[in-house]
Every structure is written in C-alpha cells, then in structure tokens.
Write a protein that holds these residues in place. Structure first.
Motif, short mmCIF file in Angstrom:
data_model
loop_
_atom_site.label_atom_id
_atom_site.label_comp_id
_atom_site.label_asym_id
_atom_site.label_seq_id
_atom_site.Cartn_x
_atom_site.Cartn_y
_atom_site.Cartn_z
N ASN A 192 -11.68 69.59 7.14
CA ASN A 192 -11.20 68.13 7.37
C ASN A 192 -9.84 68.12 7.47
O ASN A 192 -8.88 68.10 6.66
CB ASN A 192 -11.60 67.13 6.23
CG ASN A 192 -11.34 65.68 6.36
OD1 ASN A 192 -10.32 65.40 7.15
ND2 ASN A 192 -11.80 64.78 5.66
N ALA A 195 -7.51 65.15 5.83
CA ALA A 195 -7.54 65.04 4.41
C ALA A 195 -6.41 66.18 3.82
O ALA A 195 -5.65 66.22 3.18
CB ALA A 195 -8.88 65.27 3.75
N GLY A 336 -23.93 54.91 -3.87
CA GLY A 336 -24.11 56.30 -3.99
C GLY A 336 -24.92 57.18 -3.21
O GLY A 336 -25.03 58.28 -2.69
N ARG A 340 -25.32 60.08 0.90
CA ARG A 340 -26.08 61.22 0.71
C ARG A 340 -27.51 61.14 1.51
O ARG A 340 -27.65 61.99 2.25
CB ARG A 340 -26.53 61.44 -0.76
CG ARG A 340 -25.47 62.61 -1.48
CD ARG A 340 -25.99 62.49 -2.95
NE ARG A 340 -25.44 61.24 -3.67
CZ ARG A 340 -25.74 60.72 -4.63
NH1 ARG A 340 -26.75 61.01 -5.24
NH2 ARG A 340 -25.15 59.88 -4.96
N VAL B 347 -11.85 66.41 1.18
CA VAL B 347 -12.61 67.09 2.01
C VAL B 347 -14.19 67.28 1.51
O VAL B 347 -14.13 68.07 0.45
CB VAL B 347 -12.16 68.70 2.04
CG1 VAL B 347 -12.82 69.47 2.91
CG2 VAL B 347 -10.67 68.66 2.46
N GLU B 349 -16.95 68.17 1.67
CA GLU B 349 -17.86 69.53 1.51
C GLU B 349 -17.27 70.49 0.40
O GLU B 349 -17.89 71.24 0.10
CB GLU B 349 -17.93 70.15 2.98
CG GLU B 349 -18.87 69.33 3.94
CD GLU B 349 -17.85 68.66 4.81
OE1 GLU B 349 -16.77 68.53 4.62
OE2 GLU B 349 -18.49 67.95 5.90
N LEU B 350 -15.98 70.14 -0.02
CA LEU B 350 -15.54 71.24 -0.79
C LEU B 350 -15.87 70.45 -2.23
O LEU B 350 -15.87 69.51 -2.62
CB LEU B 350 -14.11 71.22 -0.63
CG LEU B 350 -13.47 71.98 0.42
CD1 LEU B 350 -11.81 72.16 0.36
CD2 LEU B 350 -14.06 73.33 0.36
N MET B 395 -19.56 70.57 -8.08
CA MET B 395 -20.38 69.71 -7.14
C MET B 395 -19.46 69.46 -5.99
O MET B 395 -18.14 69.18 -6.24
CB MET B 395 -20.74 68.54 -8.15
CG MET B 395 -21.73 68.65 -8.93
SD MET B 395 -23.16 69.03 -8.59
CE MET B 395 -23.83 67.73 -7.60
N GLU B 396 -19.96 69.50 -4.85
CA GLU B 396 -19.40 68.87 -3.79
C GLU B 396 -19.00 67.33 -3.78
O GLU B 396 -19.76 66.69 -4.14
CB GLU B 396 -20.27 69.26 -2.30
CG GLU B 396 -20.19 70.75 -2.11
CD GLU B 396 -21.40 70.92 -0.63
OE1 GLU B 396 -21.45 69.83 -0.22
OE2 GLU B 396 -21.85 72.10 -0.53
N VAL B 398 -19.09 65.19 -1.87
CA VAL B 398 -19.90 64.44 -1.07
C VAL B 398 -21.06 63.81 -1.67
O VAL B 398 -21.65 62.82 -1.64
CB VAL B 398 -20.63 65.16 0.37
CG1 VAL B 398 -21.56 66.07 -0.33
CG2 VAL B 398 -21.19 64.04 1.31
N THR B 399 -21.68 64.46 -2.94
CA THR B 399 -22.52 64.09 -3.74
C THR B 399 -22.32 62.81 -4.49
O THR B 399 -22.89 62.33 -5.44
CB THR B 399 -23.34 65.12 -4.55
OG1 THR B 399 -22.17 65.79 -5.39
CG2 THR B 399 -23.73 66.28 -3.57
N LEU B 400 -20.98 62.55 -4.71
CA LEU B 400 -20.54 61.69 -5.87
C LEU B 400 -20.50 60.22 -5.18
O LEU B 400 -20.73 59.79 -4.25
CB LEU B 400 -19.03 61.89 -6.14
CG LEU B 400 -18.74 63.20 -6.71
CD1 LEU B 400 -17.23 63.40 -6.96
CD2 LEU B 400 -19.61 63.49 -7.83
N SER B 401 -20.90 59.22 -6.20
CA SER B 401 -20.65 57.86 -5.62
C SER B 401 -19.25 57.48 -5.39
O SER B 401 -18.34 58.13 -5.74
CB SER B 401 -21.13 56.93 -6.80
OG SER B 401 -20.10 56.84 -8.03
#
Lengths: 353, 508
Positions: A192, A195, A336, A340, B347, B349-350, B395-396, B398-401
């Motif tokens: 990215n 970012a 959330g 995903r 980012v 995916e990080l 955890m990446e 992207v998985t967070l709210s």
C-alpha cells in the motif's frame, strides 16, 4: 509465510526423488553439481527481480542488460586490455547506473515499470548489437582475466563458486529484506504505497533502490555468464533470461501485485526451474517441450497456491465472524464482518496471476 | 400543472443499528423543480438511491404512473424516466460524447457482426446538444470537456432516454459562476418542456433561484416543506438543524497554553485562489467544520506534506517549519490521521505490530536492522493503552473492526512525539463505544499539550468535542466560533458562506 516455502521445498524433493527413481543419473554428483552451477547463475539476478516484483513493479530489461554489459566487459578486457578489477567494477557500476535510470523514470517521472523496462530491453539489446556490429565477442587465446575467470567459473571443494555466491548474496539480501528497516518499507510500499507515504516513508527512494539493486545484480550475473559461455553474441546472449527470473520469483511466492515474497522462496523457485529443465533432458523428453513443461508447472503451482490461500482466508474469515459476532453490537458486527467477508475474499482471487 | 409524476410514501430504510430513512415522503409533479436540502448525512443520497432503484427500501411505497412498487430495480427506474446527473460524473473519458450518451444501448448496424452505428448515434445526439446550447460536437472525446460540459453530456443522456425527472446531486459544486448560471438556464428550459428536476444542493442561493418547492431532510426524516413564496435562507437553515445534541464535551484540564500551530496564508492546490489562516493552541481541540469539499482535507494534506503548499507557511510556536514531505512534517511532530484509514492509514495486510511501528522504525533500529523486541514492546504498549481488541499483535489489520483499525492508526502516532495532530473524520464508520474512546483519547492528548485539529462533518461531534470550532467555506475559513457561540445554526450559516447574525440569541 514460511508455509509456502515449505511446500515449495517439499515439491522440489518429491520431483527430485521421482526423477531420480526413473533415472538414477539425475542424482549423480556430476549432474547435481551441474545443476548447482546453473541455479547459481540464474539465481543471482532472480533475487534482484524478486525485490522489484515486491515493490509491485517488474524488470524486463535484465537479459538485454547482460548483452550490453557483456560486450562492454569483454571489450574492456580484450581490446582495451583494462586490468580485470577495473573491468569488473565498470560492469557493476554500469548495472547500477542502468537500474538507477530505470528507477528514476519509474518513480520521479511516474512511468509504468513495464514500459520503462520493456524499452530498456529493446534499447540495451540494440545498443549491444550496434556496438559490436552484431559480431560475437570472445576471449582470444590469451589469459586476459584468468584470475577472474577461475573465480567465476571455478569451484570450492567441488561446489561451483556461482552457487556459493548465490548463497552468500541470498543471505545478505535475506537480512536486508526480512530484518532491515528497508525491507519492511519495501513490503509496506508494495502492499500500500499510499499508506506508506502517509507514514513518512520516502516511497520513491524505496522503489528506485530496488531497481538499482536489481541492476547491480545484473552486473554480477553478466560477469558470471560471460565466463560460463566464454563469448558474447549480442543478439542472443541472455535472451529471455528476465523471464526465467520472473518465473522463479512468481513460483517462489512473489505476487505481481507486490508486497509478497521471500528470498528463500525466490531461491527455491530458481532451483525448481532448473530441476525441471534438467529433468526434461534426463528423462528424454523432447527438448522442444522444455518451455511447455516449465509453463505448465508454474501455472499449476500458482493456481494451487491461490486456491489454498483462498481457502485459508475463508476459514479465517469464518473464524473471525464467529469470534466477534456474539459480543459486539449490531453496528460493530456489520462493520467488522463486511470487510472480511465481502472485501477480503475477492481481493485475494486473481492474486499472483 | 399539478399532474403527479411520482410519489414516495412512507419510505424507510434501516441498516443494522442505523435508521438511514424514517418514514420519508416525497412527491414530484410534472415540470416542477424540487429542491432537496439537508446536512451531510441527512439521508438525501439514500433517498435518491431508493428512487433510482439502487437500494431497496425497508418499508414504504414507490408510486409511479398509478402503480405501486415496494421496490424498483435500476432498469425499472430508468424505464419510468428517472435519470441521474451524478456528483462524481459517471462518464467514460476515453469515449466520445455520442458513445457516452448511448452507452449500454448502442445503436447497431444490421448484419451478423453487430457493428456499432456511430453515424446514427452522432446524428441523434446532435439535436440534444443543440437544445442544451452546448458548443461541442458528438464526436468530441469526453476527456477534452470541462466539468460543466460533461454535465451537459449527462443531461443529454437523460434526455435521450426520455427522462421525465432528472436528479441533480450537487451539480454546481465544481462549476464557475457563469457555468452555474448556464446550468440554471438549462433547468428552466427543461421545466418549460415538462421535465421535472430534483435539485440537491448546499447552495441555498441556487435553490432560491430555481426551486418551485423545497423539501428539507434531517436525520433521515422529512422535517418540512417550503413553497416558493416561503423560501428564505433563514427558514431553510432553521429547518435543517434542530437536533438536541448530547453533551459530549469534556472541558480541558487547564486553559490552553500559549503557543501552538499557526497556519498562515496557506494556499492549497484544491483552491489555488484562496488563503487559509488558522491557529490552534497547545492543549486545545479545534473542530474544523464545513461542507464536504470545503477544503478541509486539502488543508490537512498540505500541512502534513502530502500535497504541495502553493503559498503560505506553517509555524509551530511562532517558528516556521518545513513540511515539504510527510517525512519532514513527521519530524516536526505534525501527524495526520487520514480520512480513509483503509487506503491511507493502514497497510491492511501487515500485522498490527508492523503497522504501529511503520512510521518510527528507524528510531528503534540499530544499523538499519529492525529492533524486533523494541518494536513488539511498543506495539504491545499501544494495544494496551488504546485497548485494541485483538488476540495478538501479529493479527493482520484487515481482520479488525473499524474502531480497532482506527486505534491502530492512532497507535502509530501515539508511539511517537506528537505536537500537532490532524484528525480527518476520526470516527467515520465507527461504532458508538469506540467513538467515545477516541474522543477521550483526543482530550487526553490535548491535556498533554498537543494541538489538535479535528475535521468532522458530524455536527454532534463538532459541537460536542471541540473547544473552538473553525468553519471552512469554499477554500477559506469563514469564521471561528468560541464555545458560547456554538450552535448548529451558527456552524451551518458559516458553512454556507453567510455571516453570523449579529444577535445570536434570535436564533431559535
């Protein structure tokens, strides 16, 4: 991350075992050392290509760079009788400069990597052919660079120096990519760029550096190839070699979208490609099928990897929903779950294509 | 003229936890211009998307030509003669005008090849363009047209499908004054031909000029309707506001300290002919209000070094600071929490850990090697401090709210030394609980002496959280309100580019 490399290593072992079972000559020391030499030759510049691919770019100019730098190198040694350390330095610098120019065009002038390096491919090849009037350059009977030649094509305790050099470079670049700040920036920029910029990273320099490293490694490879073939015919020297590098990087887990891949993966990818080529010879498969075999294996490899990743993501997404849903409010659940469930999955498909 | 074209009755649209539309009714007669106004997020766009068949209402009836529909599809809406002229124009810049007008319903030559009949399409578009007074031809590439001309293409497209009502969403936000006048003339012409227009705009002056009737939305409800003879700026603004805002405000622990960040005569590329002057003191939260596109984000981007400064300078404690790149801004302690956290903040995916330390890696590296332990320690500290809900820092993101993602962005900056922080829509798309935590955090930072600029389009947030509010209008600051002057009415007046009334108490 490491799972991918394990899978690739396993594949390599299985293919070697099967080929060895069919024709034991495959596992003979001579054949193994020969392969190690080729892996070394093709691995060095694949490392640079891998870094470029991690930025989300591509370098198509490598093969032509070998031709141009190669004829200059031979000419410096034979015609101008330049001492070999100087000639070596000139070729390495030449690679760095060409990489630097490409990096500049891509980052500062915002040109597309594909176009810049495609033009590089055409220009360097043309320049090499013009410079030599399309004639092959080789070493005469003299020993213009006996020392360098024995280093480049020699061996240490039987192990080809090219292979040793690959391992050394892989270790250095492995530290650079996986342990250094620059490596972290490279992944962030590849994933990215915006970012990364918003985090104060000078993305232009990070990207340009990858092209410069790739150019420098192309300089190293030029010298190795020149002493491998002992002559340079400018119209065919290094032809399509950039495609071997791209194939190795992709097979090794780099995504052409950027931000993914590892040094170990690239080395394993190169090894797998060379094993496949060798296997075609040793199993008596018609040599003309060489490319077809390679293409098929890459296609199946990338497809399988993609399917596995998609499945892993789906599982993760399901687990994530199950984890957050009960204890979150409705609004939270919606926010959330949707990135995903809805975004993350499709975003993955088509990856590495 | 009172022939009813269509009617929306009792339309509601609920999303989990949010009521986007609540029992809204809207009637449009033939050949009528209806102004539709309301604050950002009042439900105007949602209502228009229901009408266009893009989303289905949860309740209510859409009545067109005597038939009742519970919902419409896009093609039904098109068939019923409903056409859009979008805020972001949906044209293909690489195609010519005629191709754009007939996109998806190209005229074809006969024969098995089904080739496109360019000549016929151009011939059909020419009279439409003439009618609109356009001075370009059907074979012009859209890429070569100005925004006003592109709008004409959209209107021509609407006419080509025999539209009976054309919905214009903020059509003049990027037009010059003469182009705006031209558009208003076209609207009058459409009206004369019996075509209705729904005109959505924040520009009350234009509404006054062209609307026969104005419908006001607030919080997803119709709160009023004004006939042509009742129209006035004050009447419209009064209807647009009127929520009771919850008291969110936590007063600062101490009075704002002297010094802070001064933005002096700043010129951004978004508004090259306007200057911005703004001061925020250490220890203060300055709300930055204004309509979408008023230049607030451009200001923050310029101050953070993303976009070039075309003029003016940034001073911290009266000393000019260089902000030619984000790196320079960061080294001065100027940080930005961007509007789009998924695109610019993280980012995705990080892992959380690497996102938190992305901006400060070099500070805890030795010989350019990442200090893994220091890095993990910092990330864990931020996860604890911000109570980011995640099973591990690996955890990446992207998985967070949404709320937890935003906290990761905050963690990135809090692990460093902020002096001035810009928050651009810090709570957009975040649930109520996390919102409160982010407000508390901003206050905590302010109390530590950080100067905070909070860009927000959420009126409740602007009035509830800020210590002072600056309002921007079309590229410059139109006014600054102290706490005792805070009211939705005042903020909106300034946002619409009007001066404050001298007797504020007169406002209801």
């Amino acid at each position: 991350m490491i799972r991918k490399e394990l899978g690739l290593g396993l594949l390599l072992v299985v293919i070697a075992a099967i080929t060895g079972a069919i024709n034991p000559a495959f596992l003979s020391l001579v054949n193994l050392l020969n392969m190690a030499n080729l892996i070394g030759l093709f691995g060095v510049f694949a490392l640079g290509e891998g870094l470029v691919i991690i930025t989300g770019g591509i370098d198509l100019s490598l093969g032509s760079m070998f031709a141009l730098l190669g004829v200059v190198f031979v000419d410096l040694l034979t015609t101008y009788e330049v001492p070999w350390p100087l000639a070596l330095l000139a070729v390495l610098l030449g690679g760095l400069v060409l990489g630097g120019i490409q990096g500049f065009l891509i980052t500062r002038l915002k040109m597309q990597p594909f176009i810049v390096t495609l033009c590089g491919l055409l220009i360097y090849r043309g320049a090499a052919r013009y410079y030599t009037s399309d004639s092959t350059r080789g070493f005469g009977y003299g020993d213009e660079a006996a020392t360098l030649s024995s280093i480049a094509s020699g061996n240490l305790a039987g192990i080809p120096n090219t292979f040793i050099l690959l391992i050394v470079l892989a270790l250095i670049l492995g530290v650079l990519l996986h342990r250094s700040v620059y490596g972290r920036w490279l992944y962030a920029v590849g994933k990215n760029e915006e970012a990364a910029r918003f985090s104060g990273i000078n993305t232009n320099i990070v990207i340009a550096t990858a092209y410069i490293i790739s150019g420098g490694l192309a300089g190293v490879s030029t010298v190795l190839f020149v002493f491998y073939t002992n002559s340079v015919s400018p119209s065919s020297f290094g032809n399509f070699y950039e495609l071997y590098a791209i194939a190795a990087a992709v097979l090794g887990g780099c995504s052409l979208r950027g931000g993914e891949g590892s040094i170990l993966g690239i080395v394993l990818g190169t090894a797998l490609l060379q094993v496949l080529q060798n296997l075609v010879n040793i199993l008596g498969i018609p040599n003309s099928l060489n490319f077809a075999v390679m293409g098929t294996v890459i296609l199946i490899g990338v497809l399988a990897d993609q399917q596995l990743q998609a499945r892993r993501r789906r599982k993760l997404a399901l687990a994530g929903v199950a984890r957050t849903a009960p204890k979150s409010t409705l609004v939270q659940g919606q926010q959330g779950a949707s990135p995903r469930g809805a975004d993350a999955l499709p975003a993955r498909t088509g990856d590495q294509a | 003229m009172a022939e009813i074209l269509f009617e929306l009755a009792g339309i509601s649209k609920s999303y989990p936890g949010v009521m986007a539309l609540d029992d809204v009714s809207l009637r449009v007669d033939r050949g009528e211009v209806v102004g539709l106004i309301g604050e950002n997020g009042a439900g105007k766009s949602t209502l228009m998307r229901v009408l266009g068949g893009v989303i289905a209402p949860s309740e209510g009836v859409i009545r067109i030509g005597g038939n009742d529909h519970a919902r419409m599809t896009v093609s039904e809406a098109t068939k019923a003669g409903i056409a859009f002229v979008h805020q972001e124009l949906n044209l293909f810049e690489n195609l010519d005008v005629a191709a754009n007008v007939f996109i998806g319903r190209e005229k074809l030559l006969g024969g098995p090849l089904k080739l496109v009949d360019n000549a016929q399409m151009r011939a059909r578009v020419t009279p439409l363009l003439e009618r609109l007074g356009a001075d370009f031809t059907p074979d012009t590439l859209v890429d070569n047209l100005s925004i006003a001309e592109r709008q004409m293409v959209e209107i021509a497209k609407a006419l080509s499908i025999d539209a009976r009502v054309i919905i214009m969403d903020e059509p003049t936000s990027s037009l010059t004054i003469s182009e705006t006048e031209r558009l208003l003339e076209v609207i009058a012409d459409l009206k004369a031909h019996g075509i209705s227009v729904i005109y959505i705009s924040h520009r009350l002056g234009e509404i006054m000029t062209c609307a026969d009737r104005v419908v006001v939305l607030r919080d997803g409800r119709t709160v009023g309707e004004l006939a042509r003879n009742q129209l006035s700026h004050a009447a419209m603004i009064r209807l647009m506001i009127g929520r009771d805002l919850k008291a969110l405000h936590t007063p600062p622990k101490q009075a704002p300290q002297p010094g802070g960040c001064d933005i002096v005569g700043l010129v951004t590329s978004a508004f090259p002919d306007r200057q911005v002057d703004l001061s925020v003191r250490h220890g203060e939260i300055l709300g930055l209000a204004g309509l979408v596109g008023a230049g607030r984000t451009s200001l923050a981007r310029a101050a953070f070094g993303i976009d070039p400064l075309l003029g003016g300078e940034i001073r911290i404690d009266s000393a000019p600071v260089a902000v030619a790149s984000p790196r320079e801004a960061i080294s001065q302690g100027i940080y930005l929490v961007p509007e789009d956290r998924k695109k610019s903040g993280l980012v995705l995916e990080l892992p959380i850990c690497e996102n938190v330390t992305l901006a400060s890696l070099l500070d805890h590296a030795r010989m350019w090697l990442v200090g893994s332990e220091a890095e993990r320690k910092i990330a864990k500290e931020q996860v604890r401090r911000l109570s980011i809900k995640a099973p591990s820092i690996d955890m990446e993101a992207v998985t967070l709210s949404g709320g937890n993602q935003q906290k990761v962005v905050l963690g990135k900056w809090l692990s460093m030394q902020p002096r001035v922080m810009f928050f651009d829509e810090p709570t957009r798309g975040i649930d109520v609980g996390a919102k409160g935590e982010i407000y508390a955090l901003m206050r905590e930072l302010a109390d530590q002496g950080v100067a905070i600029v909070m860009i927000s389009s959420d009126m409740e947030e602007v009035i509830g959280v800020s210590d002072r509010v600056a309002v921007m209008h079309e590229g410059s600051v139109s006014g600054v309100l102290e706490r005792e002057q805070f009211s939705e009415y005042n903020v909106l007046r300034l946002a619409m580019g009007q001066a404050l009334e001298t007797v504020e108490a007169a406002a209801p």
